[in-house]
Enzyme design. Sequence first.
Site, PDB file in Angstrom:
ATOM      1  N   ASP A   1     -10.293  -5.258  -4.774  1.00  0.00           N
ATOM      2  CA  ASP A   1      -9.686  -4.509  -3.670  1.00  0.00           C
ATOM      3  C   ASP A   1     -10.479  -3.211  -3.512  1.00  0.00           C
ATOM      4  O   ASP A   1     -10.556  -2.415  -4.436  1.00  0.00           O
ATOM      5  CB  ASP A   1      -8.221  -4.226  -4.014  1.00  0.00           C
ATOM      6  CG  ASP A   1      -7.469  -3.456  -2.942  1.00  0.00           C
ATOM      7  OD1 ASP A   1      -8.115  -2.798  -2.100  1.00  0.00           O
ATOM      8  OD2 ASP A   1      -6.226  -3.485  -2.958  1.00  0.00           O
TER       9      ASP A   1
ATOM     10  N   HIS B   1      -7.531  -5.971   0.332  1.00  0.00           N
ATOM     11  CA  HIS B   1      -6.374  -5.080   0.239  1.00  0.00           C
ATOM     12  C   HIS B   1      -5.183  -5.597   1.045  1.00  0.00           C
ATOM     13  O   HIS B   1      -4.100  -5.039   0.954  1.00  0.00           O
ATOM     14  CB  HIS B   1      -6.786  -3.676   0.734  1.00  0.00           C
ATOM     15  CG  HIS B   1      -5.744  -2.626   0.523  1.00  0.00           C
ATOM     16  ND1 HIS B   1      -5.240  -2.315  -0.729  1.00  0.00           N
ATOM     17  CD2 HIS B   1      -5.085  -1.813   1.405  1.00  0.00           C
ATOM     18  CE1 HIS B   1      -4.335  -1.347  -0.611  1.00  0.00           C
ATOM     19  NE2 HIS B   1      -4.214  -1.044   0.669  1.00  0.00           N
TER      20      HIS B   1
ATOM     21  N   SER C   1       0.824  -1.205   0.000  1.00  0.00           N
ATOM     22  CA  SER C   1       0.000   0.000   0.000  1.00  0.00           C
ATOM     23  C   SER C   1       0.862   1.262   0.000  1.00  0.00           C
ATOM     24  O   SER C   1       1.662   1.451  -0.906  1.00  0.00           O
ATOM     25  CB  SER C   1      -0.967  -0.058   1.190  1.00  0.00           C
ATOM     26  OG  SER C   1      -2.022   0.848   1.040  1.00  0.00           O
TER      27      SER C   1
END
Length: 284
Positions: free
Chosen positions: A233, A262, A112
């Site tokens: 996601d 995610h 991320s």
Amino acid sequence: MGGNSNVRAAAAGNGSGSGKLLEILNVRVVGGGERVLVLSHGFGTDQSAWNRVLPYFQRDYRVVLYDLVCAGSVNPDHFDFRRYTTLDAYVDDLLAILDALRVDRCFFVGHSVSAMIGILAAIRRPELFLKLILVGASPRFLNDRDYHGGFERGEIEKVFAAMEANYDAWVRGFAPLAVGADVPAAVREFSRTLFNMRPDISLFVSRTVFNSDLRGVLGLVRAPCVVIQTAKDVSVPVSVAAYLKAHLGGRTTVELLPIEGHLPHLSAPAALVPVLRRALASHR
């Protein structure tokens, strides 16, 4: 305020300062391999997010783990609201850690926001990074005229308002959405690390991440990249992986995991580990 100046001094990477930074950010080096593998976690987690993946790499790599300064596992006194207004300060921390550990070449896995931190670090110090493995990466979360990041500005402002109004309620709603798959243990774990964050820091970092736009620098990356994206996601549409492949400057491949969520390292390590292994093995 002493903690803030400590982080600033430590991030300069000199003398006792770099040792202090390693302590502040809970840096650990595990495993006995020759090659160095850095695992860098995303927003809302800490290095424990890698616990179910780590055992598969300890034999072959010297694995570096650390906590982002915003993580709930770091003393919140060390979070300097003036310094961490952009991702560049997080890049400073990462590079200071690698310098303090005398790492001169590494493989980098970033989840991320840490995927973007890795990209910026590799632009600044290309010689350091053999390969970037980017899990759930996005250069911009907001939609633009010709770009689908997944969120409209109004939607994001509602998220910020919800975080500010009742952080606990927001976490309880957000954690299952982010995990995506029906994996209660992963939802519990993600909720735990979100609750560990001080709400004002969590909101501030969310604003920083959602307001960042790194599309313009992707072409400056020279390291080979592997983009790992799940099929569904809530935070990153699949189209973003294709965008990264088209715009990253280094040789880039995309690995699509046929799962939801995610946080595949929390919810589906058995699906993620073989892809990570393949990504690392294919380096040449």
